[in-house]
Design a protein around this motif. Structure first.
Motif, PDB file in Angstrom:
ATOM      1  N   THR A  42     -10.155 -62.859 -53.875  1.00  0.00           N
ATOM      2  CA  THR A  42     -10.640 -62.165 -55.068  1.00  0.00           C
ATOM      3  C   THR A  42     -11.981 -62.768 -55.477  1.00  0.00           C
ATOM      4  OG1 THR A  42      -8.325 -61.944 -55.768  1.00  0.00           O
ATOM      5  CG2 THR A  42     -10.021 -61.390 -57.386  1.00  0.00           C
ATOM      6  N   PRO A  43     -13.081 -62.125 -55.142  1.00  0.00           N
ATOM      7  CA  PRO A  43     -14.406 -62.710 -55.389  1.00  0.00           C
ATOM      8  C   PRO A  43     -14.671 -63.048 -56.853  1.00  0.00           C
ATOM      9  CG  PRO A  43     -14.573 -60.876 -53.864  1.00  0.00           C
ATOM     10  CD  PRO A  43     -13.166 -60.866 -54.387  1.00  0.00           C
ATOM     11  N   ASP A  44     -14.240 -62.198 -57.787  1.00  0.00           N
ATOM     12  CA  ASP A  44     -14.485 -62.474 -59.203  1.00  0.00           C
ATOM     13  C   ASP A  44     -13.783 -63.754 -59.645  1.00  0.00           C
ATOM     14  OD1 ASP A  44     -16.016 -60.217 -59.355  1.00  0.00           O
ATOM     15  OD2 ASP A  44     -14.466 -58.970 -60.312  1.00  0.00           O
ATOM     16  N   ALA A  66     -12.915 -66.276 -57.684  1.00  0.00           N
ATOM     17  CA  ALA A  66     -13.600 -67.397 -57.036  1.00  0.00           C
ATOM     18  C   ALA A  66     -14.888 -67.750 -57.776  1.00  0.00           C
ATOM     19  CB  ALA A  66     -13.898 -67.048 -55.587  1.00  0.00           C
ATOM     20  N   ALA A  67     -15.633 -66.744 -58.217  1.00  0.00           N
ATOM     21  CA  ALA A  67     -16.891 -67.001 -58.928  1.00  0.00           C
ATOM     22  C   ALA A  67     -16.629 -67.697 -60.262  1.00  0.00           C
ATOM     23  CB  ALA A  67     -17.636 -65.691 -59.152  1.00  0.00           C
ATOM     24  N   ALA A  68     -15.586 -67.271 -60.966  1.00  0.00           N
ATOM     25  CA  ALA A  68     -15.249 -67.911 -62.244  1.00  0.00           C
ATOM     26  C   ALA A  68     -14.849 -69.371 -62.036  1.00  0.00           C
ATOM     27  CB  ALA A  68     -14.111 -67.148 -62.913  1.00  0.00           C
ATOM     28  N   LEU A  69     -14.120 -69.643 -60.992  1.00  0.00           N
ATOM     29  CA  LEU A  69     -13.722 -71.022 -60.702  1.00  0.00           C
ATOM     30  C   LEU A  69     -14.924 -71.864 -60.272  1.00  0.00           C
ATOM     31  CD1 LEU A  69     -10.374 -70.305 -58.798  1.00  0.00           C
ATOM     32  CD2 LEU A  69     -10.633 -71.115 -61.155  1.00  0.00           C
ATOM     33  N   ASP A  70     -15.838 -71.272 -59.526  1.00  0.00           N
ATOM     34  CA  ASP A  70     -17.059 -71.985 -59.142  1.00  0.00           C
ATOM     35  C   ASP A  70     -17.829 -72.438 -60.383  1.00  0.00           C
ATOM     36  OD1 ASP A  70     -16.498 -71.633 -56.485  1.00  0.00           O
ATOM     37  OD2 ASP A  70     -17.860 -69.920 -56.213  1.00  0.00           O
TER      38      ASP A  70
END
Length: 510
Positions: free
Chosen positions: A268-270, A272-276
């Protein structure tokens, strides 16, 4: 029998009172002594009955929280199975009392050998119930009742199983002394006195100081229950909000609980981006947990999230909960309870990777939720070099029950057993930071969204429990079963000899 049944029931109540949340640990000794007394001189059917009565009262009381998730059926099934297994395990103890009677009331075979055999048979039952069926349920272990008392330090040498053994051995020795003459036979108190001396005087094994490590830990209090009303990413949002007050403060690791991310960050790219973004703002890796798909299987996985996919480390839960995280033999149980089985859509696969991750040069041991009750998960983490432990759990399905404090007792005992600090972080509470000696350093209560940052001591060096624990777990049942078998053989030979003496002219089978 008229006395044995109510005494066995009372012993079951006492053992529950000795356990968390009340933790009146001396009552465990009273409970075990009463339970053993009900088995002396009993026939096999009677032993099964009084043992099962004890089990019914204890397990139905101690595990009442199981019914919070899917209603009374799972509670009745689990507590009923545990009670029957406990009752079956009473039969060998009765045989031990019967077959050691030949040594005489004041002989070493009764005063020393008998209590040791009885203690070995008791822990054999504990080990069997903790391994079968479907990976077992080693939740209600006698040694765990001592975590609030002055005696748990011995667990760092011989593990929880060894502590259970010593508690039963002391109780059995006291009972045997009483049966041998009580106050008129003071010499008979020696075996019990030796056992008490070991329990009281042996200190915790001293692991070695290896510096400090600062951990941020967050209890988001999000909708983590199986039937909670929620929208996609609600858990991620709740955890992020509770984490925000910690951002900008120095830490080496940020920890979230089991089920803290409600979508697969690997696909789930969104998410992953939030966790990054969160890992960058925290300035530290994030240890999260989510349901993750790999190779066509679904795992309950803890991920060390740094923002760099090449550095990704993970650990999969070793013992998914049967009838909670998967349904064993689903086709069969669907015939018995189709509606209940149909509600459980999870089918997690057991993990096989190491229960640890490495942050910089520090190894962090892991256990996900109920994995904390399985010795091998903890020992594997210690042998992998763990210098502290993080236990991630989700207690949302058991809000308002004793489940979370019973699980915390295990977390505290694991700290004592391994000589390591523990961070036990829950979705909804109770979360705690625990020092290597088992004392509580910091707490977030139930149904509270909060976080904290705690600097913990690191420890190196394996405690004896982590080294010899597997051997203790194997040797005690082996010795108990072999000892009981030898006594049974001697008893049979003796009875055959008596038959020949009484009826010298009557033929007998060899």
């Amino acid at each position: 029998m008229r006395a044995a049944v109510p005494i066995a029931a009372a012993a079951g109540i006492l053992l529950d009172l000795a356990s968390a949340p009340l933790g009146w640990w001396p009552l465990a000794f009273v409970s075990v002594t009463f339970a053993l007394a009900t088995l002396v001189g009993r026939r096999l059917g009677g032993a099964l009955l009084v043992g099962t009565v004890f089990g019914v009262v204890f397990f139905f009381t101690h595990l009442v929280w199981v019914g919070e998730f899917l209603g009374p059926a799972p509670w009745i099934a689990l507590a009923g199975l545990e009670a029957v297994l406990f009752g079956v395990g009473a039969i060998p103890i009765t045989l031990a009392y019967r077959w050691t009677a030949r040594f005489g009331p004041g002989a070493a075979g009764q005063l020393v050998g008998g209590p040791l055999l009885v203690a070995g048979l008791w822990v054999t039952r504990e080990i069997a119930m903790g391994a079968w069926p479907y990976s077992g349920f080693p939740w209600a272990r006698l040694g765990m009742t001592q975590v609030d008392g002055p005696l748990p330090q011995i667990a760092s040498w011989i593990g929880v199983t060894g502590l259970s053994f010593l508690v039963v051995a002391v109780c059995a020795a006291l009972l045997q002394w009483f049966r041998s003459g009580g106050i008129r036979f003071l010499r008979g108190l020696l075996p019990a006195a030796v056992g008490v001396l070991i329990l009281v005087t042996v200190p915790q094994f001293p692991t070695t100081d290896a510096g400090t490590f600062t951990v941020g830990w967050v209890q988001g209090n999000g909708p983590a229950g199986y039937f909670d009303d929620r929208s996609p990413s609600d858990m991620l949002v709740a955890q992020t909000r509770a984490t925000e007050p910690l951002l900008g403060r120095p830490m080496d690791l940020l920890v979230w609980p089991e089920g803290s991310v409600d979508s697969d960050p690997l696909t789930t790219p969104d998410t992953a981006a939030a966790l990054d973004r969160l890992a960058r703002e925290a300035g530290a890796p994030l240890l999260l947990n989510a349901a993750v798909s790999r190779g066509g299987n679904v795992f309950n996985t803890s991920l060390l999230w740094t923002g760099e996919r090449a550095d990704l480390q993970w650990h999969d839960k070793v013992n998914p909960v049967p009838f909670g995280e998967y349904v064993p033999d689903r086709w069969f149980y669907r015939l018995l309870a189709p509606d209940l089985v149909g509600l459980i859509q999870r089918e997690y696969t057991p993990g096989t990777n190491s229960p640890s991750v490495t942050v910089a040069d520090v190894t962090v041991g892991l256990a996900i939720c109920f994995d904390v009750i399985y010795d091998t998960v903890i020992w594997d983490g210690a042998r992998a070099g763990a210098q502290l432990y993080v236990f991630q759990t989700n207690n949302a399905d058991f809000r308002g029950t004793d489940e979370n404090v019973q699980q915390l007792a295990f977390a505290r005992m694991r700290a004592i057993e391994t000589g390591r600090a523990v961070v036990n972080v829950s979705t909804v509470g109770t979360s705690q930071v625990i020092a290597p000696d088992g004392t509580t350093v910091d707490t977030i209560g139930v149904d509270t969204a909060a976080g904290g940052i705690t600097t913990l001591p690191l420890r190196s060096g394996l405690s004896p429990a982590a080294v010899i624990g597997p051997w203790v777990t194997a040797a005690l049942p082996f010795a108990a079963v072999v000892g009981l078998a030898m006594l049974g053989l001697l008893h049979r030979v003796r009875m055959r000899g008596a038959h020949v003496r009484v009826h010298p002219d009557r033929p007998h089978r060899p």
